[in-house]
Write a protein that holds these residues in place. Structure first.
Motif, mmCIF file in Angstrom:
data_model
loop_
_atom_site.group_PDB
_atom_site.id
_atom_site.type_symbol
_atom_site.label_atom_id
_atom_site.label_comp_id
_atom_site.label_asym_id
_atom_site.label_seq_id
_atom_site.Cartn_x
_atom_site.Cartn_y
_atom_site.Cartn_z
ATOM 1 N N ILE A 177 -13.063 -10.770 -21.330
ATOM 2 C CA ILE A 177 -13.229 -11.903 -20.821
ATOM 3 C C ILE A 177 -12.997 -12.085 -19.247
ATOM 4 O O ILE A 177 -13.660 -12.473 -18.706
ATOM 5 C CB ILE A 177 -12.343 -13.002 -21.454
ATOM 6 N N LEU A 178 -11.901 -11.463 -18.945
ATOM 7 C CA LEU A 178 -11.649 -11.248 -17.554
ATOM 8 C C LEU A 178 -12.576 -10.746 -16.589
ATOM 9 O O LEU A 178 -12.963 -10.918 -15.558
ATOM 10 C CB LEU A 178 -10.027 -10.804 -17.124
ATOM 11 N N ILE A 181 -15.475 -12.738 -16.156
ATOM 12 C CA ILE A 181 -15.089 -13.708 -15.146
ATOM 13 C C ILE A 181 -15.054 -13.180 -13.819
ATOM 14 O O ILE A 181 -15.741 -13.754 -12.840
ATOM 15 C CB ILE A 181 -13.826 -14.365 -15.222
ATOM 16 N N GLU A 182 -14.717 -11.922 -13.490
ATOM 17 C CA GLU A 182 -14.906 -11.199 -12.305
ATOM 18 C C GLU A 182 -16.449 -10.971 -12.106
ATOM 19 O O GLU A 182 -16.996 -11.159 -10.912
ATOM 20 C CB GLU A 182 -14.219 -9.788 -12.239
ATOM 21 N N ILE A 184 -19.013 -12.818 -12.961
ATOM 22 C CA ILE A 184 -19.518 -14.220 -12.606
ATOM 23 C C ILE A 184 -19.012 -14.443 -11.289
ATOM 24 O O ILE A 184 -19.777 -15.246 -10.488
ATOM 25 C CB ILE A 184 -18.941 -15.414 -13.571
ATOM 26 N N ALA A 185 -17.849 -14.414 -11.014
ATOM 27 C CA ALA A 185 -17.137 -14.422 -9.814
ATOM 28 C C ALA A 185 -17.920 -13.662 -8.622
ATOM 29 O O ALA A 185 -18.262 -14.262 -7.397
ATOM 30 C CB ALA A 185 -15.738 -14.212 -9.653
ATOM 31 N N SER A 223 -10.965 -17.172 -7.675
ATOM 32 C CA SER A 223 -11.540 -16.813 -9.361
ATOM 33 C C SER A 223 -11.089 -15.093 -9.645
ATOM 34 O O SER A 223 -10.693 -15.004 -10.446
ATOM 35 C CB SER A 223 -12.650 -17.260 -9.971
ATOM 36 N N LYS A 224 -11.793 -14.569 -8.856
ATOM 37 C CA LYS A 224 -11.724 -13.174 -8.944
ATOM 38 C C LYS A 224 -10.236 -12.511 -8.712
ATOM 39 O O LYS A 224 -9.833 -11.684 -9.386
ATOM 40 C CB LYS A 224 -12.708 -12.515 -7.747
ATOM 41 N N ALA A 227 -8.119 -13.471 -11.481
ATOM 42 C CA ALA A 227 -8.417 -12.731 -12.759
ATOM 43 C C ALA A 227 -7.867 -11.347 -12.502
ATOM 44 O O ALA A 227 -7.188 -10.834 -13.694
ATOM 45 C CB ALA A 227 -10.015 -12.538 -12.850
#
Length: 292
Positions: A177-178, A181-182, A184-185, A223-224, A227
């Protein structure tokens, strides 16, 4: 044997009793056990032969006392076997007495003979056997309880290993998931950069849009970074979880070895308990002699 009681005995009767008196001192020599040997007519002892470990202090001419085993044998015209406990003994030690009537040529009772054997050592042995039997039962019960507790501990260790494996699995999913997220970031940061470029190209009319683009890029960077920090924390948790898992596995192996050892002890104590219980029953059978 049918017999009749008589009050007195004649010369022949005296001769018969004298034969028993003559033989009495030889009885201990011809037996393994140690006896007090007494021979009497219907009123008094004719001889009292002490053993090496038992002596009632009776001698020729001492009168028969009421309710003694030799008197019971004479009065009831039967063989009497009687066990006397230490607390009931006037002599301070437990013993077994066996008395039988003596007859003349016409089967009339002319006296009696008694053999008395001290059972003090036997009583001490029986007491030790009973104590060993009780101790073995307690040891067996405690061992079985310890085995049950070890078995329960092993089950808990297995459950903890299962929980630990699940935790590692969940952390792996969290990493996925992380990483998402990375990604997406990164894409958001790229989108914000393009938006900034476009806002600069438009000029003053795109100034407001540029501010939003900068905030989007900052949010993407935050966010990155968050994460990455979460990933670091999860990696540490994974290492700790693996260490816990390894420790629990070692505990499980130790618990299994302990259970195997306790099972062997339990089987051994059960066997010894059965043997001592059997020995106790046999000793009680030997010790509990009923009056005949």
């Amino acid at each position: 044997m049918n017999t009749n009681n008589v009050n007195d005995y004649n010369t022949n009767d005296s001769e018969i009793l004298n034969h028993f008196v003559y033989v009495a001192p030889y009885i201990n020599r011809g037996t393994v056990n140690d006896y007090f040997v007494g021979v009497s007519d219907r009123e008094k002892y004719l001889i009292g032969v002490p053993g090496s470990t038992i002596d009632f202090g009776l001698k020729r001419g001492d009168p028969l006392r009421e309710s003694t085993v030799i008197v019971q044998a004479i009065e009831n015209n039967t063989r009497i076997v009687q066990k006397v406990e230490a607390e009931d003994s006037a002599w301070g030690f437990p013993y077994i007495a066996c008395a039988t009537p003596l007859y003349d040529d016409n089967d009339n009772i002319i006296g009696g003979m008694v053999l008395c054997e001290s059972i003090e050592k036997q009583e001490a042995l029986f007491k030790s056997i009973r104590q060993i039997s009780n101790d073995m039962k307690n040891i067996s019960a405690q061992t079985q309880q310890t085995y049950a507790e070890s078995e329960q501990l092993g089950a808990i260790a297995d459950k903890l290993i299962e929980f630990s494996d699940n935790a590692v699995e969940y952390m792996n999913k969290t990493n996925d998931i992380l990483r998402f997220i990375e990604k997406i970031a990164d894409e958001t940061n790229l989108l914000g950069l393009n938006a900034t470029i476009e806002a600069a190209r438009v000029g003053r009319d795109g100034a407001g849009f540029g501010v939003v683009a900068d905030r989007i890029r900052k949010l993407a960077d935050d966010s990155k970074n968050s994460a990455k920090e979460i990933v670091d924390v999860l990696n540490q948790l994974e290492n700790i979880t693996n260490l816990i898992n390894s420790t629990i596995t070692d505990i499980g192996h130790a618990s299994k070895s302990q259970m195997d050892f306790l099972e062997a002890i339990t089987n051994f104590t059960d066997k010894v308990t059965k043997e001592t219980e059997n020995l106790r029953r046999q000793s009680e059978m030997l010790n509990n002699i009923e009056e005949e």
